[in-house]
Design a protein around this motif. Structure first.
Motif, PDB file in Angstrom:
ATOM      1  N   PRO A  93      89.193  27.440 -13.884  1.00 12.83           N
ATOM      2  CA  PRO A  93      87.745  27.659 -13.904  1.00 12.83           C
ATOM      3  C   PRO A  93      87.420  29.067 -13.409  1.00 12.83           C
ATOM      4  N   GLY A 108      94.259  19.189 -14.474  1.00 12.22           N
ATOM      5  CA  GLY A 108      95.565  19.837 -14.597  1.00 12.22           C
ATOM      6  C   GLY A 108      96.635  18.892 -15.112  1.00 12.22           C
ATOM      7  N   LYS A 137     102.393  23.307 -15.572  1.00  9.74           N
ATOM      8  CA  LYS A 137     102.373  24.684 -15.086  1.00  9.74           C
ATOM      9  C   LYS A 137     103.055  25.592 -16.105  1.00  9.74           C
ATOM     10  N   PRO A 139     101.545  32.167  -7.593  1.00 15.38           N
ATOM     11  CA  PRO A 139     100.109  32.143  -7.926  1.00 15.38           C
ATOM     12  C   PRO A 139      99.612  33.367  -8.698  1.00 15.38           C
ATOM     13  N   THR A 144      98.114  27.053 -13.926  1.00 12.43           N
ATOM     14  CA  THR A 144      98.014  25.635 -14.251  1.00 12.43           C
ATOM     15  C   THR A 144      97.393  25.501 -15.636  1.00 12.43           C
ATOM     16  N   TYR A 167      95.264  23.130 -18.244  1.00 10.94           N
ATOM     17  CA  TYR A 167      94.228  22.103 -18.058  1.00 10.94           C
ATOM     18  C   TYR A 167      93.741  21.539 -19.393  1.00 10.94           C
ATOM     19  N   GLY A 198     100.746  17.287  -8.828  1.00  6.95           N
ATOM     20  CA  GLY A 198      99.352  16.849  -8.797  1.00  6.95           C
ATOM     21  C   GLY A 198      98.764  16.639 -10.170  1.00  6.95           C
ATOM     22  N   SER A 241      94.958  15.919 -11.274  1.00  9.38           N
ATOM     23  CA  SER A 241      93.983  16.392 -10.289  1.00  9.38           C
ATOM     24  C   SER A 241      92.914  17.206 -10.998  1.00  9.38           C
ATOM     25  N   THR A 242      91.728  17.216 -10.428  1.00  8.45           N
ATOM     26  CA  THR A 242      90.623  17.921 -11.071  1.00  8.45           C
ATOM     27  C   THR A 242      90.088  19.038 -10.193  1.00  8.45           C
ATOM     28  N   THR A 243      89.515  20.024 -10.825  1.00  7.03           N
ATOM     29  CA  THR A 243      88.849  21.090 -10.108  1.00  7.03           C
ATOM     30  C   THR A 243      87.735  21.634 -10.989  1.00  7.03           C
ATOM     31  N   HIS A 244      86.842  22.401 -10.408  1.00  9.52           N
ATOM     32  CA  HIS A 244      85.788  23.035 -11.188  1.00  9.52           C
ATOM     33  C   HIS A 244      85.304  24.264 -10.458  1.00  9.52           C
TER      34      HIS A 244
END
Lengths: 348, 200
Positions: free
Chosen positions: A125, A137, A140, A288, A293, A295, A341, A344-347
Protein backbone atom coordinates in the motif's frame (compact mmCIF):
# COMPACT_ATOMS: atom_id res chain seq x y z
CA UNK A 1 -19.00 -38.00 14.58
CA UNK A 2 -15.28 -38.09 15.13
CA UNK A 3 -14.94 -40.91 12.62
CA UNK A 4 -16.92 -38.90 10.09
CA UNK A 5 -14.76 -35.86 10.65
CA UNK A 6 -11.62 -37.93 10.36
CA UNK A 7 -12.91 -39.51 7.17
CA UNK A 8 -13.75 -36.09 5.78
CA UNK A 9 -10.30 -34.79 6.65
CA UNK A 10 -8.68 -37.80 5.06
CA UNK A 11 -10.76 -37.29 1.92
CA UNK A 12 -9.88 -33.61 1.85
CA UNK A 13 -6.20 -34.37 2.34
CA UNK A 14 -6.31 -36.94 -0.42
CA UNK A 15 -8.06 -34.50 -2.72
CA UNK A 16 -5.48 -31.87 -1.93
CA UNK A 17 -2.70 -34.32 -2.59
CA UNK A 18 -4.17 -35.32 -5.93
CA UNK A 19 -4.62 -31.71 -6.93
CA UNK A 20 -1.02 -30.98 -6.04
CA UNK A 21 0.24 -33.88 -8.09
CA UNK A 22 -2.16 -33.69 -10.99
CA UNK A 23 -2.68 -29.95 -11.28
CA UNK A 24 -3.62 -28.80 -14.73
CA UNK A 25 -1.90 -26.27 -16.93
CA UNK A 26 -2.57 -22.71 -15.90
CA UNK A 27 -4.55 -20.68 -18.43
CA UNK A 28 -3.46 -17.20 -19.54
CA UNK A 29 -7.01 -15.89 -19.28
CA UNK A 30 -10.07 -17.79 -18.04
CA UNK A 31 -11.21 -20.37 -20.58
CA UNK A 32 -14.81 -19.59 -19.67
CA UNK A 33 -16.60 -16.33 -18.97
CA UNK A 34 -16.79 -16.26 -15.16
CA UNK A 35 -20.22 -16.27 -13.54
CA UNK A 36 -21.54 -13.34 -11.53
CA UNK A 37 -20.67 -14.91 -8.17
CA UNK A 38 -17.12 -15.95 -9.16
CA UNK A 39 -14.05 -14.23 -7.74
CA UNK A 40 -12.26 -12.40 -10.55
CA UNK A 41 -8.99 -10.50 -10.48
CA UNK A 42 -6.80 -8.30 -12.70
CA UNK A 43 -3.57 -6.33 -12.30
CA UNK A 44 0.06 -7.29 -11.69
CA UNK A 45 2.14 -8.87 -14.41
CA UNK A 46 4.53 -10.32 -11.82
CA UNK A 47 1.91 -12.52 -10.17
CA UNK A 48 -0.35 -13.27 -13.13
CA UNK A 49 1.06 -16.72 -13.81
CA UNK A 50 0.97 -17.95 -10.23
CA UNK A 51 -2.61 -16.65 -9.88
CA UNK A 52 -3.52 -18.51 -13.07
CA UNK A 53 -2.15 -21.67 -11.46
CA UNK A 54 -4.03 -20.94 -8.24
CA UNK A 55 -7.19 -20.58 -10.32
CA UNK A 56 -6.68 -23.90 -12.05
CA UNK A 57 -5.81 -25.75 -8.85
CA UNK A 58 -8.39 -24.12 -6.57
CA UNK A 59 -11.23 -24.74 -9.00
CA UNK A 60 -10.08 -28.34 -9.42
CA UNK A 61 -9.93 -28.65 -5.64
CA UNK A 62 -13.57 -27.57 -5.32
CA UNK A 63 -14.62 -29.90 -8.09
CA UNK A 64 -12.67 -32.72 -6.44
CA UNK A 65 -14.68 -32.16 -3.29
CA UNK A 66 -17.89 -32.43 -5.30
CA UNK A 67 -18.57 -28.74 -4.71
CA UNK A 68 -20.35 -27.38 -7.75
CA UNK A 69 -21.80 -24.24 -6.17
CA UNK A 70 -19.00 -22.30 -4.48
CA UNK A 71 -17.59 -19.31 -6.38
CA UNK A 72 -14.65 -20.18 -8.60
CA UNK A 73 -11.40 -18.20 -8.83
CA UNK A 74 -10.38 -16.52 -12.10
CA UNK A 75 -7.60 -14.12 -13.04
CA UNK A 76 -7.01 -12.11 -16.22
CA UNK A 77 -3.46 -11.49 -17.42
CA UNK A 78 -1.94 -8.02 -17.50
CA UNK A 79 -1.57 -8.18 -21.26
CA UNK A 80 -3.51 -9.75 -24.10
CA UNK A 81 -6.62 -8.52 -25.85
CA UNK A 82 -7.32 -4.81 -25.42
CA UNK A 83 -10.53 -5.43 -23.52
CA UNK A 84 -11.84 -8.16 -21.24
CA UNK A 85 -15.28 -9.31 -20.20
CA UNK A 86 -14.77 -10.16 -16.55
CA UNK A 87 -18.14 -11.74 -15.85
CA UNK A 88 -21.13 -13.01 -17.79
CA UNK A 89 -23.62 -10.32 -18.66
CA UNK A 90 -21.24 -7.43 -18.04
CA UNK A 91 -19.72 -4.89 -20.40
CA UNK A 92 -16.16 -5.33 -21.61
CA UNK A 93 -13.58 -2.85 -20.31
CA UNK A 94 -9.96 -1.98 -21.00
CA UNK A 95 -7.61 -4.65 -19.65
CA UNK A 96 -5.73 -3.28 -16.59
CA UNK A 97 -1.98 -3.78 -16.98
CA UNK A 98 -0.01 -3.72 -13.74
CA UNK A 99 -0.61 -3.42 -10.02
CA UNK A 100 -1.55 0.25 -10.12
CA UNK A 101 -3.98 -0.22 -12.99
CA UNK A 102 -5.50 -3.23 -11.26
CA UNK A 103 -6.04 -1.32 -8.03
CA UNK A 104 -7.50 1.61 -9.93
CA UNK A 105 -9.87 -0.76 -11.70
CA UNK A 106 -10.88 -2.33 -8.39
CA UNK A 107 -11.84 1.09 -7.09
CA UNK A 108 -13.53 2.43 -10.20
CA UNK A 109 -16.99 3.79 -9.50
CA UNK A 110 -17.57 5.97 -12.55
CA UNK A 111 -18.94 5.53 -15.13
CA UNK A 112 -19.59 2.19 -13.46
CA UNK A 113 -18.21 -0.22 -10.88
CA UNK A 114 -16.21 -2.85 -12.71
CA UNK A 115 -17.08 -6.54 -12.19
CA UNK A 116 -13.83 -7.48 -10.49
CA UNK A 117 -13.25 -8.66 -6.93
CA UNK A 118 -9.52 -8.39 -6.39
CA UNK A 119 -6.43 -6.76 -7.83
CA UNK A 120 -3.09 -8.54 -8.03
CA UNK A 121 -0.42 -6.27 -6.56
CA UNK A 122 3.35 -6.60 -6.43
CA UNK A 123 3.67 -3.43 -4.42
CA UNK A 124 2.66 -2.57 -0.87
CA UNK A 125 0.00 0.00 0.00
CA UNK A 126 1.21 3.51 -0.72
CA UNK A 127 0.10 7.09 -0.38
CA UNK A 128 -2.93 7.66 -2.56
CA UNK A 129 -4.40 4.21 -2.03
CA UNK A 130 -7.79 3.96 -0.37
CA UNK A 131 -7.96 2.98 3.29
CA UNK A 132 -10.90 0.80 2.31
CA UNK A 133 -8.65 -1.43 0.23
CA UNK A 134 -7.13 -4.37 2.07
CA UNK A 135 -3.84 -5.84 0.87
CA UNK A 136 -3.72 -9.57 1.61
CA UNK A 137 -0.18 -10.97 1.54
CA UNK A 138 0.55 -14.42 0.11
CA UNK A 139 4.22 -14.66 -0.92
CA UNK A 140 7.55 -12.89 -1.03
CA UNK A 141 9.48 -11.71 -4.07
CA UNK A 142 12.53 -9.54 -4.66
CA UNK A 143 13.46 -7.10 -7.41
CA UNK A 144 16.88 -6.70 -8.94
CA UNK A 145 18.23 -5.40 -12.21
CA UNK A 146 19.03 -7.38 -15.33
CA UNK A 147 21.22 -7.04 -18.39
CA UNK A 148 22.08 -9.09 -21.47
CA UNK A 149 23.36 -12.51 -20.52
CA UNK A 150 26.23 -12.24 -22.99
CA UNK A 151 28.09 -9.27 -24.39
CA UNK A 152 26.76 -6.70 -21.92
CA UNK A 153 28.87 -3.72 -20.89
CA UNK A 154 27.28 -3.85 -17.45
CA UNK A 155 29.18 -5.32 -14.51
CA UNK A 156 27.89 -8.34 -12.61
CA UNK A 157 27.11 -6.15 -9.63
CA UNK A 158 25.99 -2.58 -8.97
CA UNK A 159 25.54 -0.72 -5.72
CA UNK A 160 22.32 1.02 -4.76
CA UNK A 161 24.14 4.32 -5.27
CA UNK A 162 25.12 3.28 -8.82
CA UNK A 163 21.54 2.36 -9.67
CA UNK A 164 20.26 5.61 -8.22
CA UNK A 165 22.78 7.60 -10.24
CA UNK A 166 21.94 5.70 -13.41
CA UNK A 167 18.19 6.14 -13.11
CA UNK A 168 18.29 9.78 -11.98
CA UNK A 169 20.54 10.64 -14.90
CA UNK A 170 23.74 11.43 -12.97
CA UNK A 171 25.61 8.52 -14.56
CA UNK A 172 25.12 8.28 -18.28
CA UNK A 173 28.15 6.20 -19.30
CA UNK A 174 29.60 3.00 -17.92
CA UNK A 175 32.98 4.51 -17.08
CA UNK A 176 31.32 6.74 -14.47
CA UNK A 177 30.84 3.64 -12.31
CA UNK A 178 33.95 3.51 -10.16
CA UNK A 179 32.92 1.65 -7.00
CA UNK A 180 32.83 -1.90 -8.38
CA UNK A 181 36.08 -3.72 -7.72
CA UNK A 182 37.72 -5.03 -10.89
CA UNK A 183 35.30 -3.26 -13.22
CA UNK A 184 36.28 -0.57 -15.67
CA UNK A 185 33.37 0.35 -17.88
CA UNK A 186 33.68 1.73 -21.41
CA UNK A 187 32.86 5.31 -22.27
CA UNK A 188 29.61 4.17 -23.81
CA UNK A 189 26.09 5.41 -23.03
CA UNK A 190 24.04 3.40 -20.54
CA UNK A 191 20.46 2.64 -21.61
CA UNK A 192 18.32 2.42 -18.46
CA UNK A 193 14.87 1.00 -19.18
CA UNK A 194 11.78 0.80 -16.96
CA UNK A 195 8.51 -1.08 -17.32
CA UNK A 196 5.31 0.80 -18.13
CA UNK A 197 4.03 3.38 -15.63
CA UNK A 198 1.40 1.23 -13.86
CA UNK A 199 3.91 -1.50 -13.08
CA UNK A 200 4.27 -2.42 -9.42
CA UNK A 201 7.79 -3.65 -10.15
CA UNK A 202 8.69 -0.23 -11.55
CA UNK A 203 7.35 1.72 -8.55
CA UNK A 204 8.96 -0.72 -6.10
CA UNK A 205 12.34 -0.58 -7.84
CA UNK A 206 12.43 3.22 -8.01
CA UNK A 207 11.49 3.47 -4.34
CA UNK A 208 14.17 0.91 -3.42
CA UNK A 209 16.92 2.84 -5.17
CA UNK A 210 15.63 6.21 -3.98
CA UNK A 211 14.76 7.77 -7.33
CA UNK A 212 11.84 10.19 -7.56
CA UNK A 213 12.83 12.09 -10.70
CA UNK A 214 13.96 10.10 -13.70
CA UNK A 215 16.94 11.00 -15.80
CA UNK A 216 16.19 12.24 -19.32
CA UNK A 217 17.78 9.11 -20.78
CA UNK A 218 15.49 6.65 -18.97
CA UNK A 219 13.19 4.82 -21.37
CA UNK A 220 9.75 3.63 -20.28
CA UNK A 221 8.04 0.95 -22.20
CA UNK A 222 8.83 -2.76 -22.23
CA UNK A 223 6.46 -5.10 -20.45
CA UNK A 224 7.90 -5.95 -17.07
CA UNK A 225 9.62 -9.26 -16.41
CA UNK A 226 10.09 -10.00 -20.07
CA UNK A 227 13.45 -10.08 -21.77
CA UNK A 228 11.95 -10.74 -25.18
CA UNK A 229 11.38 -7.13 -26.24
CA UNK A 230 13.84 -6.38 -29.07
CA UNK A 231 14.76 -3.07 -27.46
CA UNK A 232 16.31 -4.95 -24.54
CA UNK A 233 18.66 -6.90 -26.81
CA UNK A 234 21.36 -4.31 -26.38
CA UNK A 235 24.76 -4.45 -24.63
CA UNK A 236 24.03 -1.21 -22.77
CA UNK A 237 20.53 -1.89 -21.46
CA UNK A 238 19.68 -2.43 -17.83
CA UNK A 239 16.14 -3.28 -16.77
CA UNK A 240 14.50 -4.06 -13.39
CA UNK A 241 13.26 -7.62 -13.02
CA UNK A 242 11.23 -9.66 -10.53
CA UNK A 243 13.56 -12.31 -9.15
CA UNK A 244 10.71 -14.70 -8.48
CA UNK A 245 9.17 -14.29 -11.90
CA UNK A 246 12.60 -14.92 -13.44
CA UNK A 247 13.02 -18.10 -11.39
CA UNK A 248 9.60 -19.26 -12.53
CA UNK A 249 10.42 -18.54 -16.16
CA UNK A 250 13.94 -19.95 -16.27
CA UNK A 251 13.96 -22.71 -13.65
CA UNK A 252 10.25 -23.44 -13.11
CA UNK A 253 9.47 -23.98 -16.77
CA UNK A 254 6.86 -21.23 -16.83
CA UNK A 255 7.94 -19.23 -19.86
CA UNK A 256 5.27 -18.66 -22.47
CA UNK A 257 5.47 -16.58 -25.64
CA UNK A 258 6.87 -13.16 -24.79
CA UNK A 259 6.63 -13.95 -21.06
CA UNK A 260 10.20 -15.22 -20.90
CA UNK A 261 13.59 -14.04 -19.72
CA UNK A 262 14.83 -13.90 -23.32
CA UNK A 263 18.26 -12.29 -23.57
CA UNK A 264 18.33 -11.03 -19.99
CA UNK A 265 19.85 -12.46 -16.83
CA UNK A 266 19.78 -11.20 -13.24
CA UNK A 267 22.60 -9.19 -11.66
CA UNK A 268 23.64 -8.53 -8.05
CA UNK A 269 23.15 -5.45 -5.91
CA UNK A 270 25.61 -4.35 -3.22
CA UNK A 271 27.51 -7.58 -3.75
CA UNK A 272 24.54 -9.76 -2.83
CA UNK A 273 23.34 -12.23 -5.44
CA UNK A 274 19.58 -12.38 -6.01
CA UNK A 275 19.65 -16.17 -6.37
CA UNK A 276 20.88 -18.98 -4.17
CA UNK A 277 23.05 -21.78 -5.51
CA UNK A 278 19.87 -23.81 -5.99
CA UNK A 279 18.28 -21.03 -8.07
CA UNK A 280 15.72 -19.79 -5.60
CA UNK A 281 15.31 -16.25 -4.26
CA UNK A 282 18.21 -15.48 -1.92
CA UNK A 283 16.56 -14.65 1.44
CA UNK A 284 19.43 -12.28 2.23
CA UNK A 285 18.76 -10.38 -0.99
CA UNK A 286 15.04 -10.27 -0.17
CA UNK A 287 15.64 -7.83 2.69
CA UNK A 288 13.16 -5.00 3.26
CA UNK A 289 14.93 -2.86 0.62
CA UNK A 290 14.87 -5.27 -2.32
CA UNK A 291 12.40 -7.87 -1.00
CA UNK A 292 8.70 -7.29 -1.35
CA UNK A 293 5.49 -8.91 -0.29
CA UNK A 294 3.06 -9.95 -3.01
CA UNK A 295 -0.58 -9.17 -2.40
CA UNK A 296 -4.08 -9.57 -3.60
CA UNK A 297 -6.10 -6.44 -2.91
CA UNK A 298 -9.75 -6.65 -1.94
CA UNK A 299 -12.40 -4.22 -0.76
CA UNK A 300 -12.59 -4.31 3.03
CA UNK A 301 -16.39 -4.22 3.10
CA UNK A 302 -16.48 -7.41 1.03
CA UNK A 303 -13.55 -9.04 2.85
CA UNK A 304 -15.30 -8.79 6.21
CA UNK A 305 -18.83 -9.52 4.99
CA UNK A 306 -20.67 -12.72 5.83
CA UNK A 307 -21.98 -12.88 2.27
CA UNK A 308 -21.16 -15.61 -0.24
CA UNK A 309 -18.51 -13.31 -1.73
CA UNK A 310 -16.94 -12.48 1.63
CA UNK A 311 -16.77 -16.13 2.60
CA UNK A 312 -15.29 -17.02 -0.79
CA UNK A 313 -12.64 -14.28 -0.57
CA UNK A 314 -11.51 -15.51 2.84
CA UNK A 315 -11.69 -19.15 1.74
CA UNK A 316 -9.28 -18.32 -1.07
CA UNK A 317 -6.98 -15.60 0.32
CA UNK A 318 -7.36 -15.73 4.14
CA UNK A 319 -4.96 -17.17 6.71
CA UNK A 320 -6.87 -20.45 6.65
CA UNK A 321 -7.80 -20.14 2.99
CA UNK A 322 -6.77 -22.34 0.09
CA UNK A 323 -3.71 -20.36 -1.00
CA UNK A 324 -2.22 -20.27 2.50
CA UNK A 325 -2.91 -23.92 3.22
CA UNK A 326 -2.47 -25.52 -0.22
CA UNK A 327 -0.63 -23.02 -2.40
CA UNK A 328 2.97 -23.51 -1.25
CA UNK A 329 3.90 -25.81 -4.14
CA UNK A 330 2.51 -23.38 -6.71
CA UNK A 331 4.28 -20.44 -5.04
CA UNK A 332 7.60 -22.28 -5.12
CA UNK A 333 7.10 -23.50 -8.67
CA UNK A 334 6.53 -19.95 -9.88
CA UNK A 335 9.71 -18.79 -8.16
CA UNK A 336 8.43 -17.00 -5.07
CA UNK A 337 8.97 -17.60 -1.36
CA UNK A 338 6.19 -18.58 1.02
CA UNK A 339 5.61 -16.32 4.01
CA UNK A 340 4.75 -17.28 7.55
CA UNK A 341 2.08 -14.60 7.75
CA UNK A 342 0.23 -15.67 4.63
CA UNK A 343 -3.25 -14.16 4.60
CA UNK A 344 -2.31 -11.25 6.86
CA UNK A 345 -3.78 -7.94 5.82
CA UNK A 346 -2.56 -4.38 5.74
CA UNK A 347 -3.64 -1.07 4.26
CA UNK A 348 -2.45 2.46 3.90
CA UNK B 1 -3.01 -29.33 47.66
CA UNK B 2 -0.89 -27.29 50.02
CA UNK B 3 2.07 -29.55 49.27
CA UNK B 4 1.47 -28.91 45.59
CA UNK B 5 1.39 -25.19 46.23
CA UNK B 6 4.66 -25.35 48.11
CA UNK B 7 6.20 -27.42 45.35
CA UNK B 8 4.89 -25.01 42.69
CA UNK B 9 6.19 -21.97 44.60
CA UNK B 10 9.59 -23.57 44.98
CA UNK B 11 9.72 -24.59 41.33
CA UNK B 12 8.62 -21.20 40.11
CA UNK B 13 11.06 -19.41 42.39
CA UNK B 14 13.89 -21.56 41.09
CA UNK B 15 12.82 -20.88 37.53
CA UNK B 16 12.60 -17.14 38.10
CA UNK B 17 16.03 -17.10 39.68
CA UNK B 18 17.47 -19.08 36.82
CA UNK B 19 16.02 -16.76 34.21
CA UNK B 20 16.98 -13.65 36.19
CA UNK B 21 20.50 -14.95 36.38
CA UNK B 22 20.58 -15.35 32.63
CA UNK B 23 19.21 -11.86 32.19
CA UNK B 24 22.06 -10.57 34.27
CA UNK B 25 24.54 -12.31 32.01
CA UNK B 26 22.88 -10.80 28.96
CA UNK B 27 23.20 -7.34 30.50
CA UNK B 28 26.97 -7.63 30.23
CA UNK B 29 26.70 -7.22 26.44
CA UNK B 30 28.95 -4.37 25.32
CA UNK B 31 27.10 -3.48 22.09
CA UNK B 32 26.77 0.33 21.92
CA UNK B 33 23.28 1.46 22.83
CA UNK B 34 21.24 3.06 20.01
CA UNK B 35 19.96 6.61 20.40
CA UNK B 36 16.48 5.28 21.07
CA UNK B 37 15.94 1.78 22.38
CA UNK B 38 13.45 -0.59 20.80
CA UNK B 39 10.06 -0.28 22.44
CA UNK B 40 6.61 -1.80 22.44
CA UNK B 41 5.30 -5.15 23.52
CA UNK B 42 3.82 -8.46 22.54
CA UNK B 43 0.61 -9.26 24.42
CA UNK B 44 -0.73 -12.80 24.52
CA UNK B 45 -4.41 -12.78 25.43
CA UNK B 46 -5.57 -16.09 26.87
CA UNK B 47 -9.17 -17.06 26.21
CA UNK B 48 -11.43 -18.17 29.06
CA UNK B 49 -11.78 -21.52 27.33
CA UNK B 50 -8.02 -22.05 27.29
CA UNK B 51 -7.71 -21.03 30.95
CA UNK B 52 -10.41 -23.54 31.85
CA UNK B 53 -8.73 -26.27 29.81
CA UNK B 54 -5.34 -25.69 31.44
CA UNK B 55 -6.89 -25.64 34.90
CA UNK B 56 -8.70 -28.91 34.23
CA UNK B 57 -5.44 -30.45 33.00
CA UNK B 58 -3.51 -29.22 36.02
CA UNK B 59 -1.26 -27.03 33.92
CA UNK B 60 -0.42 -23.39 34.54
CA UNK B 61 1.42 -20.98 32.26
CA UNK B 62 3.19 -18.07 33.93
CA UNK B 63 5.08 -15.14 32.34
CA UNK B 64 8.44 -14.62 33.99
CA UNK B 65 10.00 -11.20 34.59
CA UNK B 66 10.17 -8.89 32.76
CA UNK B 67 7.02 -10.38 31.30
CA UNK B 68 3.90 -9.28 33.14
CA UNK B 69 0.65 -11.13 33.81
CA UNK B 70 -2.49 -9.09 33.49
CA UNK B 71 -6.24 -9.29 33.84
CA UNK B 72 -8.93 -7.19 32.32
CA UNK B 73 -12.64 -7.85 32.81
CA UNK B 74 -13.24 -7.29 29.11
CA UNK B 75 -10.38 -9.26 27.61
CA UNK B 76 -9.52 -11.70 30.38
CA UNK B 77 -6.04 -12.92 31.27
CA UNK B 78 -2.98 -11.82 29.36
CA UNK B 79 0.80 -11.96 29.40
CA UNK B 80 2.75 -8.93 28.21
CA UNK B 81 6.37 -9.15 27.08
CA UNK B 82 8.36 -5.97 26.45
CA UNK B 83 10.15 -5.50 23.14
CA UNK B 84 13.87 -5.22 23.80
CA UNK B 85 15.44 -5.34 20.35
CA UNK B 86 15.32 -6.77 16.87
CA UNK B 87 14.67 -5.08 13.58
CA UNK B 88 11.42 -6.67 12.51
CA UNK B 89 9.58 -5.35 9.50
CA UNK B 90 6.16 -6.92 9.84
CA UNK B 91 4.91 -5.81 6.43
CA UNK B 92 8.00 -7.31 4.82
CA UNK B 93 7.92 -10.47 6.96
CA UNK B 94 11.54 -9.85 7.84
CA UNK B 95 13.74 -10.21 10.93
CA UNK B 96 12.37 -10.48 14.49
CA UNK B 97 11.32 -8.72 17.67
CA UNK B 98 13.37 -9.67 20.72
CA UNK B 99 11.33 -9.84 23.89
CA UNK B 100 12.14 -9.60 27.58
CA UNK B 101 11.01 -12.11 30.16
CA UNK B 102 10.32 -15.78 29.84
CA UNK B 103 7.58 -18.36 29.98
CA UNK B 104 7.10 -20.99 32.67
CA UNK B 105 4.87 -24.00 32.15
CA UNK B 106 4.12 -26.08 35.25
CA UNK B 107 2.42 -29.45 35.67
CA UNK B 108 0.76 -28.90 39.05
CA UNK B 109 0.29 -32.61 39.57
CA UNK B 110 3.95 -33.49 39.25
CA UNK B 111 5.81 -30.21 39.65
CA UNK B 112 7.53 -30.72 36.30
CA UNK B 113 8.32 -27.54 34.41
CA UNK B 114 9.27 -26.19 31.03
CA UNK B 115 10.99 -22.82 30.93
CA UNK B 116 11.62 -20.64 27.88
CA UNK B 117 13.84 -17.59 27.72
CA UNK B 118 14.95 -15.35 24.82
CA UNK B 119 11.40 -15.03 23.61
CA UNK B 120 11.01 -13.49 20.17
CA UNK B 121 8.42 -12.89 17.51
CA UNK B 122 9.87 -14.08 14.21
CA UNK B 123 8.43 -11.90 11.43
CA UNK B 124 9.77 -14.21 8.73
CA UNK B 125 8.12 -17.36 10.05
CA UNK B 126 5.29 -15.56 11.88
CA UNK B 127 5.84 -17.46 15.09
CA UNK B 128 6.49 -16.66 18.74
CA UNK B 129 9.58 -18.60 19.73
CA UNK B 130 11.48 -19.28 22.93
CA UNK B 131 14.77 -20.93 23.82
CA UNK B 132 14.40 -23.68 26.44
CA UNK B 133 16.42 -23.12 29.56
CA UNK B 134 19.80 -24.79 29.08
CA UNK B 135 19.43 -24.97 25.31
CA UNK B 136 20.50 -22.69 22.47
CA UNK B 137 18.04 -23.36 19.64
CA UNK B 138 14.62 -21.66 19.68
CA UNK B 139 11.42 -23.67 19.70
CA UNK B 140 8.31 -22.52 17.85
CA UNK B 141 5.67 -21.93 20.52
CA UNK B 142 2.73 -19.99 19.13
CA UNK B 143 1.43 -18.98 15.70
CA UNK B 144 -0.91 -16.05 14.95
CA UNK B 145 -4.02 -17.22 13.11
CA UNK B 146 -7.48 -16.01 12.21
CA UNK B 147 -7.72 -12.42 11.05
CA UNK B 148 -4.22 -10.88 11.07
CA UNK B 149 -4.08 -7.11 10.60
CA UNK B 150 -0.72 -5.40 10.17
CA UNK B 151 -0.53 -1.65 10.69
CA UNK B 152 2.11 1.06 10.70
CA UNK B 153 2.00 4.56 12.13
CA UNK B 154 5.28 6.35 11.67
CA UNK B 155 7.95 3.92 12.84
CA UNK B 156 5.57 1.95 15.04
CA UNK B 157 4.32 -1.33 13.63
CA UNK B 158 1.35 -3.26 14.92
CA UNK B 159 -0.16 -6.69 14.49
CA UNK B 160 -3.56 -7.78 15.74
CA UNK B 161 -4.27 -11.49 15.39
CA UNK B 162 -7.76 -12.65 16.25
CA UNK B 163 -6.55 -16.15 17.03
CA UNK B 164 -3.36 -17.61 18.43
CA UNK B 165 -2.55 -21.26 18.07
CA UNK B 166 -0.08 -23.58 19.73
CA UNK B 167 2.66 -24.66 17.34
CA UNK B 168 3.10 -28.40 16.95
CA UNK B 169 6.80 -28.15 17.80
CA UNK B 170 6.12 -26.27 21.01
CA UNK B 171 3.29 -28.61 21.97
CA UNK B 172 5.52 -31.64 21.60
CA UNK B 173 8.36 -30.01 23.54
CA UNK B 174 6.23 -28.78 26.46
CA UNK B 175 4.24 -31.99 26.73
CA UNK B 176 7.51 -33.90 26.80
CA UNK B 177 8.92 -31.74 29.58
CA UNK B 178 5.70 -31.77 31.62
CA UNK B 179 4.92 -35.40 30.90
CA UNK B 180 1.43 -34.41 29.77
CA UNK B 181 -0.65 -34.87 26.63
CA UNK B 182 -2.44 -31.57 27.00
CA UNK B 183 -0.87 -29.42 24.29
CA UNK B 184 -1.75 -29.98 20.65
CA UNK B 185 -0.52 -28.28 17.50
CA UNK B 186 -3.30 -25.98 16.29
CA UNK B 187 -4.85 -25.61 19.74
CA UNK B 188 -6.33 -22.13 20.12
CA UNK B 189 -5.24 -20.20 23.18
CA UNK B 190 -6.62 -16.72 22.53
CA UNK B 191 -5.31 -13.79 20.52
CA UNK B 192 -2.17 -11.69 20.00
CA UNK B 193 -1.39 -7.98 19.93
CA UNK B 194 1.97 -6.55 18.91
CA UNK B 195 3.19 -2.99 18.99
CA UNK B 196 6.82 -2.49 18.02
CA UNK B 197 9.10 0.45 17.37
CA UNK B 198 12.64 -0.56 16.37
CA UNK B 199 15.63 1.14 17.93
CA UNK B 200 16.43 4.37 16.21
Amino acid sequence: MRKTAAKLLTAAALATSLVSVASGTAMADPSVVPATQDIVGVGSDTTQTVLNQFSTDYNAYLTGLGDTTSPRLYSFDATGSATITAKAGTTAFARPNGSGAGITALNQTSPSVLPIDFARSSRAPQTGDLTTDIFVGFAKDAVTWSAKSTGSNAPANLTTADLKNIYNGTYTTWNQITDIAGYTGPNVTIKPYLPQASSGTRSFFLKAIGVTTLGANVVTGPEENEGTDVALNDANVIFPYSVGHYVGQVYGGHSSGTDAAGVLSLRSINGVAPLTASNTINPTFANPTYGRTLYNVVRNAEWTATTTKGIALRNIFGTSGWICTNGAADIASYGFLTIGGCGSTTHI
Amino acid sequence: MSRTSVRLAATAATAVLAVTGLSGAAAADTTPAPATAASGSVVVHESTAFIQQTAAAGVVVVPLPSGQPGYDSATGFSATFPATGGDANLQAYYDKIDLGGGLLFVNLLTGRTAIFKQLAFQADTWKLTGVPLGATAPVNLLSPAGDNQIGRTGTTQTLEASDLKVDAEGAQYVDGKLNTTFFQGGQSIGSLSISFTPAG
